[in-house]
Design an enzyme around this catalytic site. Sequence first.
Site, PDB file in Angstrom:
ATOM      1  N   CYS A   1       0.995  -1.102  -0.022  1.00  0.00           N
ATOM      2  CA  CYS A   1       0.133  -0.044  -0.030  1.00  0.00           C
ATOM      3  C   CYS A   1       0.857   1.211   0.096  1.00  0.00           C
ATOM      4  CB  CYS A   1      -0.874  -0.123   1.251  1.00  0.00           C
ATOM      5  SG  CYS A   1      -0.203  -0.388   2.692  1.00  0.00           S
TER       6      CYS A   1
ATOM      7  N   HIS B   1      -2.867   6.435   4.601  1.00  0.00           N
ATOM      8  CA  HIS B   1      -1.386   6.309   4.890  1.00  0.00           C
ATOM      9  C   HIS B   1      -0.923   7.919   4.388  1.00  0.00           C
ATOM     10  CE1 HIS B   1      -1.377   2.528   5.797  1.00  0.00           C
ATOM     11  NE2 HIS B   1      -0.639   1.947   4.847  1.00  0.00           N
TER      12      HIS B   1
HETATM   13  C1  2RA Z   1       0.943  -2.008   6.446  1.00  0.00           C
HETATM   14  N1  2RA Z   1       1.876  -1.841   4.476  1.00  0.00           N
HETATM   15  O1  2RA Z   1       0.604  -0.921   6.561  1.00  0.00           O
HETATM   16  C2  2RA Z   1       1.535  -2.897   5.607  1.00  0.00           C
HETATM   17  C3  2RA Z   1       0.596  -4.183   4.755  1.00  0.00           C
HETATM   18  N2  2RA Z   1      -0.642  -3.565   4.466  1.00  0.00           N
HETATM   19  O2  2RA Z   1       0.802  -2.826   7.773  1.00  0.00           O
END
Ligand code: 2RA
Length: 340
Positions: free
Chosen positions: A130, A243
């Site tokens: 991601c 994120h």
């Molecule tokens: C996380 N990128 O954010 C890793 C797996 N999705 O935990």
Amino acid sequence: MGYRIVIAGATGNVGREMLNILAERQFPADEVVALASRRSLGTEVSFGDKTLKTQDLDTFDFTGYDIAFFAVGSDATKKYAPIAAKQGCVVIDNSSLYRYDPDVPLVVPEVNPEAVDGYAKKNIIANPNCSTAQMVVALKPLHDRAKIKRVVVSTYQSVSGSGKDAIDELWDQTKSIYNPTDSKPPKVFTKQIAFNVIPHIDVFMDSGDTKEEWKMVAETKKIIDKSIKVTATCVRVPVFVGHSESINIEFEDFLDEDEARDILREAPGVMVIDKREDGGYVTPVECVGDFATFVSRIRQDSTIDNGLNMWVVSDNLRKGAALNAVQIAETLGNRCLKKG
Ligand code: 2RA
């Protein structure tokens, strides 16, 4: 005539988002089957205005199905993805298992759509991590214009990247700050995540990087250009979904911040929200449920000749996983797997 598709891991965060996005984007499906492990068997999941009852991944026969979205851990992927691929289903896998396999395309459709053409080698296409997906969507248009030499990225990753238990842990810890008698020791994370940040995602490697940081390096090189140098610090933050990334870029050639902003405004999958005023930037809570990769705080890095800084935010369950997988299926359908 539409596709017959399967979602393996339909009861997890990403599996549910895959079903939501397939419905929202009216993916041309004649049949959708939801699969789950024995422990979740029979759980009902939504697909648009329909309800699907999950079937058993362990015994499912993929023969006659066109595309299987896999949103299960690497162990289950290792066991069942080859079976699905062998039975003629193109697997689009969200785990990290196949991402670094030279015979498996690693695809972000806004960046390297042509890579899906190589799907038939193993009948598997890999979805990136991601934190990589949103970054390469923002980097690629700038790389095409001024060739990126080096990227320094710090991530601020939401807890949903770690699954449903992680969301519960943040919620419980936050509540227990106000009701100390309820407090429980951390289970999912190594330290308290409420009102805290943790510079550790996935396992530590001998280099001192974590595997999450290594993934961003390896995947950016495979998706965009192996000559790009990347160094990453991946941090877990007390955010439920979304994120964020602070990205510093050094180019071969000078790129003015205004030109960079104009390029990004025209780039596929990107939404530029960038005003030098209160609120003139995106924060994670605002990206949830959106398809876009948001870019803010675009500005020159005057400490080097050809430097630029930017802030990139995206819904990690959508562009970071489920949306990218569905976009891969759309690209596959348009380029290789025509129906009807
Ligand atoms: C996380 N990128 O954010 C890793 C797996 N999705 O935990």
